[in-house]
Write a protein that holds these residues in place. Structure first.
Motif: not given
Length: 165
Positions: A18-20, A94-100, A115-124, A129-136
């Motif tokens: 999450l901090a990263v 959690n230890e290996n991931g974060a979500a916003i 436009v206004t939209s909800p969003f979600a970000v998943l990070a692993r 260091k992060l190896s994966y980020v997904q934005f929806m």
């Protein structure tokens, strides 16, 4: 996505996912800055895994290998829209991931549609260091901010009804 994202969650430990992620969001258009927080095999997924029609409208859409894809997305989003509001509503880790999770309001720079939209970000990631980020987001809404004219005739309801949008 906005470069000025702020979380209301308690501060994460310095190397937590999450901090990263929060660090990246503080300056996401600076490639050298972002690279210090991503692995060599970093993958960024924007909006979907791969969709050729959407990529024609939003060139950053799909799976991007390398930190460059994430940084270029933030650069392009800033060219295509003005960010009117960006709110983080919650975050988890959690230890290996974060979500916003949150919402944003954009105004398209060409047509001036808001436009206004909800969003979600998943990070692993791990070890700072992060190896994966997904934005929806609500891609139907954001793409409509570019629609100058025309209608879709939608036939989704099993009862046979049609809707024009």
């Amino acid at each position: 996505m906005s470069p000025a994202a702020h979380s209301t969650a308690e501060p994460a430990s310095p190397a937590s996912p999450l901090a990263v992620l929060q660090s990246i969001l503080s300056n996401p258009t600076d490639l050298d800055f972002v690279k210090q927080f991503t692995t060599d095999d970093f993958v960024y997924v924007s909006l979907n895994y791969e969709h050729s029609e959407l990529k024609q409208i939003m060139p950053w859409a799909g799976t991007n290998k390398g930190t460059d894809g994430l940084v270029q997305t933030f650069i392009d989003v800033g060219r295509y829209w003005r960010t009117d509001d960006f709110q983080i509503q919650d975050s988890f880790e959690n230890e290996n991931g974060a979500a916003i999770f949150g919402s944003f309001t954009y105004t398209s720079t060409v047509l001036g549609k808001t436009v206004t939209s909800p969003f979600a970000v998943l990070a692993r990631g791990e070890n700072g260091k992060l190896s994966y980020v997904q934005f929806m987001e609500d891609t139907f809404a954001t793409v409509r901010s570019f629609r100058e004219s025309g209608e879709y005739l939608i036939k989704a309801n099993p009862d046979g009804s049609e809707t024009s949008v």
